[in-house]
Design a protein around this motif. Sequence first.
Motif, PDB file in Angstrom:
ATOM      1  N   GLU A  65      -0.662  33.248  68.979  1.00 23.44           N
ATOM      2  CA  GLU A  65      -0.314  32.613  68.112  1.00 23.44           C
ATOM      3  C   GLU A  65      -0.585  32.655  66.636  1.00 23.44           C
ATOM      4  O   GLU A  65       0.091  32.457  65.733  1.00 23.44           O
ATOM      5  CB  GLU A  65      -0.084  30.776  68.397  1.00 23.44           C
ATOM      6  CG  GLU A  65       0.282  30.269  69.344  1.00 23.44           C
ATOM      7  CD  GLU A  65       0.268  29.291  69.993  1.00 23.44           C
ATOM      8  OE1 GLU A  65      -0.821  28.532  69.206  1.00 23.44           O
ATOM      9  OE2 GLU A  65       0.290  28.845  70.774  1.00 23.44           O
ATOM     10  N   GLU A  66      -1.549  33.713  66.652  1.00 24.74           N
ATOM     11  CA  GLU A  66      -1.681  33.442  65.153  1.00 24.74           C
ATOM     12  C   GLU A  66      -2.809  34.752  64.322  1.00 24.74           C
ATOM     13  O   GLU A  66      -2.995  35.455  65.681  1.00 24.74           O
ATOM     14  CB  GLU A  66      -3.154  32.239  65.065  1.00 24.74           C
ATOM     15  CG  GLU A  66      -2.579  31.004  64.483  1.00 24.74           C
ATOM     16  CD  GLU A  66      -3.785  29.802  65.480  1.00 24.74           C
ATOM     17  OE1 GLU A  66      -3.406  28.832  63.870  1.00 24.74           O
ATOM     18  OE2 GLU A  66      -4.553  29.993  65.703  1.00 24.74           O
ATOM     19  N   LYS A  81      -8.776  29.274  64.540  1.00 30.41           N
ATOM     20  CA  LYS A  81      -8.350  29.826  65.017  1.00 30.41           C
ATOM     21  C   LYS A  81      -8.432  30.738  66.791  1.00 30.41           C
ATOM     22  O   LYS A  81      -8.312  31.655  66.672  1.00 30.41           O
ATOM     23  CB  LYS A  81      -7.640  30.627  64.175  1.00 30.41           C
ATOM     24  CG  LYS A  81      -7.165  30.485  63.523  1.00 30.41           C
ATOM     25  CD  LYS A  81      -6.720  31.212  62.380  1.00 30.41           C
ATOM     26  CE  LYS A  81      -5.775  31.177  60.746  1.00 30.41           C
ATOM     27  NZ  LYS A  81      -5.334  32.353  60.149  1.00 30.41           N
ATOM     28  N   ALA A  84      -6.131  33.531  68.080  1.00 28.34           N
ATOM     29  CA  ALA A  84      -5.124  34.722  67.029  1.00 28.34           C
ATOM     30  C   ALA A  84      -5.122  35.932  67.692  1.00 28.34           C
ATOM     31  O   ALA A  84      -6.687  35.923  68.923  1.00 28.34           O
ATOM     32  CB  ALA A  84      -6.895  34.518  66.151  1.00 28.34           C
TER      33      ALA A  84
END
Length: 341
Positions: A65-66, A81, A84
């Motif tokens: 997602e990141e 995150k 990440a």
Amino acid sequence: MGSTGARIAIDAMGGDYAPDEIVAGALRAREELGVEVLLVGDPQEIESKLPPKTNLRQVEIVPAEEMITMDEEPLSGIRRKPKASINVAMDLVKNQQADAVVSAGHSGAAMAAALLRLGRLRGIDRPAIGAMFPTMVAGKPVLILDVGANVDCRPKFLEQFAVMGSIYSQYVLGIPEPKVGLLNIGEEDTKGNDAAVRANQLLRENPQISFIGNAEGRDVLSGHFDVIVCDGFVGNVLLKFAEAVGEVMLQIIREELPQGLHGQIGTAILKPNLKRIKQRMDHAEHGGALLLGVDGICIISHGSSQAPSIFNAIRMAKEAVDNRVLHRIQSQYQSIQQESG
């Protein structure tokens, strides 16, 4: 694990040219090296970079997602995150869904993620980033470590770097008895600061390595050494300086070639030689640096890596997996601990 060879998790969102060049290099590695590549990142972005008519069933995309940006503080970034791309890639190795990780993203974040997700190998106090440098001897690079993981090093850490570097050089690079040097300001054992003198003594007394003495700055590219150890502060300066020198030399060669028709003819004749010069001096040819000492194979590539460099980084990861580098380092340290116990 898959049966078609090593499975390599690629941080598709990391690097100046991500995901375009990362995906291109990964697909080339899949075709030419026979590895399985797991592209970690934004599925829509990754799919948009795949060649037309790509069979999506043959390309494994792992959603993330990141991503960690280059201006983020590494440790806080990976903690803030958890999804990440670099964290997801490391988790794939931790959960034995991949054999190795390759990332051209934030190098500090990659190292922090490796330490937190994978942990250190037993017996290793600090991991080290090992980079290959060209030497004056064709086909014989030198492994320098550490080039950035540890700004300050105790003598014991340098000794561990030497053992890990020797194992990698022996089993991956095929050097029967790697010659180890300690980067210092003079050849004599008594040269340098207190840490350097004590490190020299530890290296001389270690039967697991072939230590041949201190290496001065002029010796680094001589080809006399196979492994040179130093702290990460000095190593990183050396790495960046070597990259700059390589670029300067190539630029000088281009500028000094004759102009006009004679220049075109001369360049055509010298083209194979110029290509070999570039291959020997270009950091992209080695693909990246190996993070030794963590419980997983991690290759940290240059932030400006393009497809050829990513391909070579994946090749480096595959060679480390195929030659069981982790197992060999762990076995070596278990034997050392048993002998000392």
